[in-house]
Design a protein around this motif. Structure first.
Motif, PDB file in Angstrom:
ATOM      1  N   ILE A  58       0.807  -1.218   0.000  1.00 37.97           N
ATOM      2  CA  ILE A  58       0.000   0.000   0.000  1.00 37.97           C
ATOM      3  C   ILE A  58       0.844   1.275   0.000  1.00 37.97           C
ATOM      4  N   SER A  59       2.146   1.153  -0.035  1.00 40.08           N
ATOM      5  CA  SER A  59       3.021   2.328  -0.007  1.00 40.08           C
ATOM      6  C   SER A  59       3.221   2.907  -1.399  1.00 40.08           C
ATOM      7  N   PHE A  69      16.744  11.564  -3.313  1.00 42.40           N
ATOM      8  CA  PHE A  69      15.922  11.002  -2.248  1.00 42.40           C
ATOM      9  C   PHE A  69      14.501  10.795  -2.743  1.00 42.40           C
ATOM     10  N   PHE A  70      13.802   9.887  -2.087  1.00 46.39           N
ATOM     11  CA  PHE A  70      12.369   9.772  -2.299  1.00 46.39           C
ATOM     12  C   PHE A  70      11.682   9.651  -0.948  1.00 46.39           C
ATOM     13  N   ILE A  71      10.406  10.044  -0.953  1.00 41.91           N
ATOM     14  CA  ILE A  71       9.563   9.965   0.239  1.00 41.91           C
ATOM     15  C   ILE A  71       8.646   8.774   0.053  1.00 41.91           C
ATOM     16  N   ASN A  72       8.642   7.889   0.998  1.00 41.67           N
ATOM     17  CA  ASN A  72       7.749   6.733   0.985  1.00 41.67           C
ATOM     18  C   ASN A  72       6.553   7.081   1.870  1.00 41.67           C
ATOM     19  N   ILE A  82       3.795   9.515   6.297  1.00 39.14           N
ATOM     20  CA  ILE A  82       5.145   9.448   5.747  1.00 39.14           C
ATOM     21  C   ILE A  82       5.868   8.329   6.496  1.00 39.14           C
ATOM     22  N   THR A  83       6.228   7.267   5.775  1.00 47.11           N
ATOM     23  CA  THR A  83       6.823   6.097   6.413  1.00 47.11           C
ATOM     24  C   THR A  83       8.333   6.036   6.269  1.00 47.11           C
ATOM     25  N   GLY A  84       8.890   6.836   5.362  1.00 48.03           N
ATOM     26  CA  GLY A  84      10.340   6.802   5.205  1.00 48.03           C
ATOM     27  C   GLY A  84      10.839   7.867   4.251  1.00 48.03           C
ATOM     28  N   LEU A  85      12.100   8.186   4.397  1.00 54.71           N
ATOM     29  CA  LEU A  85      12.822   9.080   3.492  1.00 54.71           C
ATOM     30  C   LEU A  85      14.136   8.371   3.217  1.00 54.71           C
ATOM     31  N   ALA A  86      14.392   8.078   1.950  1.00 54.84           N
ATOM     32  CA  ALA A  86      15.582   7.288   1.643  1.00 54.84           C
ATOM     33  C   ALA A  86      16.271   7.807   0.389  1.00 54.84           C
ATOM     34  N   PHE A  93      13.523  -1.370   4.606  1.00 53.01           N
ATOM     35  CA  PHE A  93      12.308  -2.090   4.917  1.00 53.01           C
ATOM     36  C   PHE A  93      11.606  -1.404   6.064  1.00 53.01           C
ATOM     37  N   VAL A  94      10.302  -1.265   5.944  1.00 50.00           N
ATOM     38  CA  VAL A  94       9.521  -0.638   6.987  1.00 50.00           C
ATOM     39  C   VAL A  94       9.243  -1.679   8.067  1.00 50.00           C
ATOM     40  N   CYS A  95       9.712  -1.419   9.261  1.00 52.51           N
ATOM     41  CA  CYS A  95       9.517  -2.348  10.366  1.00 52.51           C
ATOM     42  C   CYS A  95       8.626  -1.753  11.440  1.00 52.51           C
ATOM     43  N   ASP A  96       8.139  -0.549  11.205  1.00 54.68           N
ATOM     44  CA  ASP A  96       7.320   0.121  12.199  1.00 54.68           C
ATOM     45  C   ASP A  96       5.963  -0.561  12.310  1.00 54.68           C
TER      46      ASP A  96
END
Length: 99
Positions: A58-59, A69-72, A82-86, A93-96
């Protein structure tokens, strides 16, 4: 639509800003472009491509203009999460538990 950062995403953002401030003095420009990307996400959240299924089905992701960079993010019922910035070359990997 409201936008909220996961604590881990906020930490990634702060780390990137600190790097750009310390090494090339582009921290303000980087911050402006990240928030510009977030504004574009809020205007049309479904327009951006989906992220890798390895991250989340779903991201979605949005590039940051002028920076590698991209915003996940995820579209929730009443907010953008916002789940990540990489960095674009970085895999994460999203572990939250909120994801």
């Amino acid at each position: 639509m409201n936008c909220r950062f996961l604590p881990s995403a906020a930490a990634e953002f702060e780390k990137a800003v600190a790097y750009y401030d310390a090494n090339v003095e582009f921290g303000d420009e980087f911050t402006d472009e990240v928030f510009g990307s977030i504004e574009r996400i809020c205007m049309s959240p479904s327009k951006r491509p989906r992220s890798s299924k390895m991250i989340s089905k779903i991201s979605r992701k949005c590039g940051v203009r002028g920076f590698p960079f991209f915003i996940n993010y995820q579209i929730r019922k009443d907010e953008i999460l916002i789940t990540g910035l990489a960095q674009q070359a970085q895999t994460f990997f999203v572990c939250d538990p909120e994801c």
